[in-house]
Write a protein that holds these residues in place. Structure first.
Motif, PDB file in Angstrom:
ATOM      1  N   UNK A 269       0.749  -1.527  -0.135  1.00 57.11           N
ATOM      2  CA  UNK A 269       0.036  -0.012   0.199  1.00 57.11           C
ATOM      3  C   UNK A 269       1.623   1.529  -0.150  1.00 57.11           C
ATOM      4  N   UNK A 270       0.438   2.125  -0.734  1.00 57.42           N
ATOM      5  CA  UNK A 270       1.507   3.913  -0.764  1.00 57.42           C
ATOM      6  C   UNK A 270       1.521   3.725   0.891  1.00 57.42           C
ATOM      7  N   UNK A 271       2.184   4.696   1.087  1.00 60.81           N
ATOM      8  CA  UNK A 271       2.837   4.887   2.253  1.00 60.81           C
ATOM      9  C   UNK A 271       1.797   6.643   2.562  1.00 60.81           C
ATOM     10  N   UNK A 272       0.726   6.394   2.420  1.00 58.40           N
ATOM     11  CA  UNK A 272       0.233   7.544   3.040  1.00 58.40           C
ATOM     12  C   UNK A 272      -1.286   7.107   2.875  1.00 58.40           C
ATOM     13  N   UNK A 295      -6.207  19.306  -2.114  1.00 56.16           N
ATOM     14  CA  UNK A 295      -6.254  18.873  -1.178  1.00 56.16           C
ATOM     15  C   UNK A 295      -6.484  19.516   0.129  1.00 56.16           C
ATOM     16  N   UNK A 296      -6.948  17.408   0.631  1.00 50.81           N
ATOM     17  CA  UNK A 296      -8.254  17.938   1.535  1.00 50.81           C
ATOM     18  C   UNK A 296      -7.751  17.787   2.964  1.00 50.81           C
ATOM     19  N   UNK A 297      -8.482  18.576   4.330  1.00 51.62           N
ATOM     20  CA  UNK A 297      -7.708  17.984   5.587  1.00 51.62           C
ATOM     21  C   UNK A 297      -7.988  16.448   5.602  1.00 51.62           C
ATOM     22  N   UNK A 298      -7.327  16.508   6.860  1.00 52.82           N
ATOM     23  CA  UNK A 298      -8.001  14.837   7.663  1.00 52.82           C
ATOM     24  C   UNK A 298      -9.237  13.864   7.655  1.00 52.82           C
ATOM     25  N   UNK A 299     -10.097  15.082   7.811  1.00 49.88           N
ATOM     26  CA  UNK A 299     -11.728  14.560   8.342  1.00 49.88           C
ATOM     27  C   UNK A 299     -12.535  14.272   7.417  1.00 49.88           C
ATOM     28  N   UNK A 310     -14.110   6.959   4.459  1.00 51.39           N
ATOM     29  CA  UNK A 310     -13.299   8.091   4.053  1.00 51.39           C
ATOM     30  C   UNK A 310     -12.394   8.685   3.294  1.00 51.39           C
ATOM     31  N   UNK A 311     -11.792  10.118   2.521  1.00 53.04           N
ATOM     32  CA  UNK A 311     -12.051  10.268   1.542  1.00 53.04           C
ATOM     33  C   UNK A 311      -9.936   9.804   1.524  1.00 53.04           C
ATOM     34  N   UNK A 312      -9.012   9.090   1.239  1.00 51.28           N
ATOM     35  CA  UNK A 312      -7.918   8.738   0.764  1.00 51.28           C
ATOM     36  C   UNK A 312      -7.170   9.487  -0.474  1.00 51.28           C
ATOM     37  N   UNK A 313      -6.256  10.035  -0.051  1.00 52.57           N
ATOM     38  CA  UNK A 313      -5.381  11.654  -1.162  1.00 52.57           C
ATOM     39  C   UNK A 313      -5.236   9.976  -2.196  1.00 52.57           C
ATOM     40  N   UNK A 314      -4.113  10.716  -3.507  1.00 49.84           N
ATOM     41  CA  UNK A 314      -4.587  11.753  -4.315  1.00 49.84           C
ATOM     42  C   UNK A 314      -5.702  12.034  -4.804  1.00 49.84           C
ATOM     43  N   UNK A 320     -11.970  10.441  -7.633  1.00 49.42           N
ATOM     44  CA  UNK A 320     -11.231  10.793  -6.161  1.00 49.42           C
ATOM     45  C   UNK A 320     -11.771   8.918  -5.054  1.00 49.42           C
ATOM     46  N   UNK A 321     -10.640   9.057  -4.343  1.00 47.44           N
ATOM     47  CA  UNK A 321     -11.063   7.609  -3.825  1.00 47.44           C
ATOM     48  C   UNK A 321     -11.283   7.667  -2.436  1.00 47.44           C
TER      49      UNK A 321
END
Length: 379
Positions: A269-272, A295-299, A310-314, A320-321
């Protein structure tokens, strides 16, 4: 709560869309009208395509509700408003020049004048002009300085083809970094007395837009030009008027267009934030190309089948994922709600603004034109 869709079932063919509650705009307008009374005009500010709600549709709605006039910034918005409101006055805020004279004539627009140079440019067209003079009382933007207002008004009065229909200002939004609303209006008061003494006081004086309308009822004057307030974009702005206002942007939705469980053959898994082995991932058909920030906030999260994911980056241009590990029943084609309610869960416009690291107006007006609008009427 019932809703009536006015654009047909287009959303069933879209991967992403927004829903605009026209009844909220109508209700907000009525609340403003009740608050200011019948003698103060409402010039509805429909800049930026009516704050993303659709200038033509909103103009038609407000025209039917009895609005006095409209304010716009762009020719595109002026065209849309004039199509919906053939006879209502339209005030062009600063932004166009004399090269637009043919459209000003064709659309019967009232232009803003911010100084002598501005006026001379329009006079060179030889066209009869209807104008509002704008004065800068401390906003540090468009408008003639108070010291030059008397001369500018006198110059207008000397021109046979110029009719000064009004004078307006927008009050500073600098907070503690600028002058107070009272200080700004105090700069205008003696000037108005002087203009009245010479018979050159315009018939319409206006200084209150959304925030000052809420905070300073004493500054209603002859007209107000609410924008954000009409569309329920009040944020944390409290005031002496406790108007019942609700957002016109009622929902942002997207469909799940891909769904998979993670697999070792995909690599580590990506280190994100948000990624882990054995996660179940869904892809939504919405991205920064539709106006979602890169770029979104962590919440940041969405609602799928009434539960949070939850939305996961990027964030990508068109996708969006989201992490649906805890929503095993999620399926391809399911709606994901970025703004709105599902069951007992709700993501409010303020929640969205916080996650998008902006404010309510920034979230609503940052959406792109290619995010289709579905106009509804909640009942």
């Amino acid at each position: 709560m019932n809703s009536s869709h006015h654009q047909g079932p287009l959303q069933f063919h879209e991967t992403a869309w927004r829903e605009i509650d026209l009844s909220a705009i109508a209700s907000n307008y009525r609340a403003i009208r009740t608050a200011i009374g019948s003698t103060t005009k409402i010039i509805a500010c429909l800049k930026q395509d009516a704050y993303g709600c659709g200038a033509e549709q909103v103009a038609a709605l407000l025209c039917a509700a009895g609005v006095d006039a409209f304010g716009v910034v762009s020719i595109a918005d002026a065209l849309a408003v004039r199509k919906a409101a053939p006879r209502k006055p339209i005030l062009m805020y600063p932004g166009i020049g004399p090269n637009a004279v043919d459209l000003v004539r064709e659309l019967d627009l009232t232009i803003s004048i911010s100084g002598e140079e501005d006026l001379r440019g329009w006079l060179s067209t030889g066209m009869p002009l209807k104008i509002f003079v704008k004065v800068d009382l401390g906003f540090w933007r468009a408008g003639v300085a108070p010291s030059g207002l008397r001369r500018l008004i006198d110059l207008c009065a000397s021109q046979a083809n110029v009719v000064v229909e009004g004078l307006y200002a927008h009050l500073s939004e600098f907070g503690q970094a600028g002058a107070s609303a009272q200080e700004q209006v105090a700069r205008l008061t003696p000037l108005l007395k002087g203009l009245e003494a010479t018979g050159h006081r315009p018939a319409t004086i206006m200084v209150s837009s959304s925030e000052s309308l809420l905070r300073h009822p004493e500054f209603d004057m002859d007209a107000v030009d609410p924008g954000a307030l009409l569309f329920g974009l009040t944020g944390a702005c409290a005031g002496r008027r406790g108007l019942l206002i609700r957002p016109a942007l009622s929902a942002i939705k997207a469909r799940i267009v891909a769904l998979k469980a993670s697999d070792d053959s995909m690599g580590a898994p990506p280190d994100l934030p948000g990624y882990h082995r054995a996660m179940r991932l869904a892809v939504l058909g919405i991205g920064w190309g539709h106006g979602v920030p890169r770029h979104l906030g962590p919440e940041a999260s969405v609602l799928v089948r009434g539960r949070r994911a939850s939305i996961v980056p990027p964030i990508h241009l068109e996708h969006l994922r989201i992490n649906v590990t805890d929503i095993p029943e999620a399926e391809l084609g399911d709606e994901a709600i970025l703004l709105g309610a599902a069951g007992a869960e709700r993501i409010t416009l303020q929640d969205l603004a916080d996650a998008w690291v902006t404010d309510e107006t920034g979230a609503a007006c940052g959406l792109r034109e290619n995010l289709r609008r579905i106009h509804i009427a909640e009942k």
